[in-house]
Design an enzyme around this catalytic site. Sequence first.
Site, PDB file in Angstrom:
ATOM      1  N   ASP A  53       0.338  -0.930  -1.256  1.00 27.93           N
ATOM      2  CA  ASP A  53      -0.539  -0.662  -2.414  1.00 27.93           C
ATOM      3  C   ASP A  53      -0.084   0.566  -3.194  1.00 27.93           C
ATOM      4  O   ASP A  53      -0.857   1.495  -3.448  1.00 27.93           O
ATOM      5  CB  ASP A  53      -1.988  -0.464  -1.944  1.00 27.93           C
ATOM      6  N   GLU A 229      -7.172  -9.878  -6.189  1.00 31.12           N
ATOM      7  CA  GLU A 229      -7.381  -8.447  -5.956  1.00 31.12           C
ATOM      8  C   GLU A 229      -6.302  -7.649  -6.678  1.00 31.12           C
ATOM      9  O   GLU A 229      -5.409  -8.209  -7.316  1.00 31.12           O
ATOM     10  CB  GLU A 229      -7.373  -8.140  -4.453  1.00 31.12           C
TER      11      GLU A 229
END
Length: 502
Positions: A53, A229
């Site tokens: 991420d 997401e």
Amino acid sequence: MPRMPHPPLRKRSKSLILCVLAALLALVATTQPASAADGRPYTNPLKSSKGADPWLQYHDGNYYLITTTFTGILGIRKSPTLAGLATAPNVQVYSDTTPTRNTNFWAPEMHLINGHWYVYYSAGQAGVACCDSQRTHVLESAGTDPMGPYTYKGSLTGSNLTPGGWLIDASVLRANNKLYLLGSGFINGSTQSLVIAPLSNPYTLAGDKFTIISSPTLDWERSGSPVNEGPEPLYHNGRTFLTYSASFCGTPDYKLGQLELTGSDPLNPASWTKKQTPVFQRNDAGGVYGPGHNGFFTSPDGTENWIVYHANSASNGGCGNGRTTRAQEFTWNADGTPNFGMPVALGTTLPGPSGETAATPTAYTLVNRNSGKCLDVNGGNSADGTNIFQWTCTGGASQKWKVEDLGNDTNRLVNVATGKVMDTAACSAADGADIRQWSWLNNNCQRYRLVHTASGDHVRIVNEATGKVADVANCGTANGTDVRQWTWLNNNCQQWRLVPTT
């Protein structure tokens, strides 16, 4: 004097055209900027531990990289070149001990808004099984330094998010001169979807309701489980795109999709148009699986667009710390949409972002804030137990340190001259215990956290076993003054500036 005859019309026209062309070429030559040279060569990964991420930001001469930690600590790597991020120190900029939010720090992002950096991240509750307690939180910097210091501003959640306000992967959308919070969550029993809500300021929602703007309805969004997401805005030539990650992160088919804001109201789902095919996905030939959760940044000269993302090197890599941070340049299609290409294989040497001028750091000196002297191994002696002290900075190898990330929020400090590591003598927890060099034993007495202080690039060097910090004895300023461990007193003798060197 006789009059000279006029040249034929054809010749005069040709001469006029040549003159005009010459003038235009001269104008282009004087107004067209020279293309910037390629940046320093780099190879992926940019972060080989805790690389999931990623958010990468270029600001004021340096790149800043922040990633998921799965702990209650946020760390940032800083480097003047993209290549340098691979070996840059991991510096702790924030930690939290509040039980309701001190674990599983996921997907941190940094946004500069009105003279402050805001870090958005999700975090969970200590002692609660992952991951139903994940909520979104926001930090605020004291000024414009991306390293902070940061203070906690609050949690951002909505009354219609289930279970109990669950929200991850927050990002900020700028549209119509307003701010919006993007994220991933569930509303009224939905699948995991992209959601949006307006912000009244960077850390406060304008209301408490979120709206779904994209759900995983297409087959390629549902591998493993249906997921949307990691929403990330991308602005280009007056258009607003939104990339997002689709499918379950533990599958090799985790990939990027794309929305475009084609209507006027970002809160209206009808304002978003979804591309029906993925825009960035696995490259089996290159050994790249599950590329996703990306961010965007521009080259130092502002002429190139780059994508940063994580991926696995095996098809069964999963959702954990095996994911590594990678980056590559991307281009634009003739229709104005982004073209991300294919994720490149690890180990491929690529030209760095254009406009980089600094050398890529290979090591660091540690300069004491009080004395201005450098952390040094006595005489560059390679023997175990050789003392570490301070000395006038000379640029010698005995004053250069490689700060190696150990993948658990700690680092080891390896002396360039000797190859030995900084070590607390006999693992003593006492104030005044000597700091020396020793062969690597892989214990906590040789692991250190570099914790950012409130003063520029200064850090405190905290031993993982003892919690004590590297301290110049009695705040001495003389060459040869011992460096020992001591309880943190928040004085200049215990603060060190990281200076990149080659």
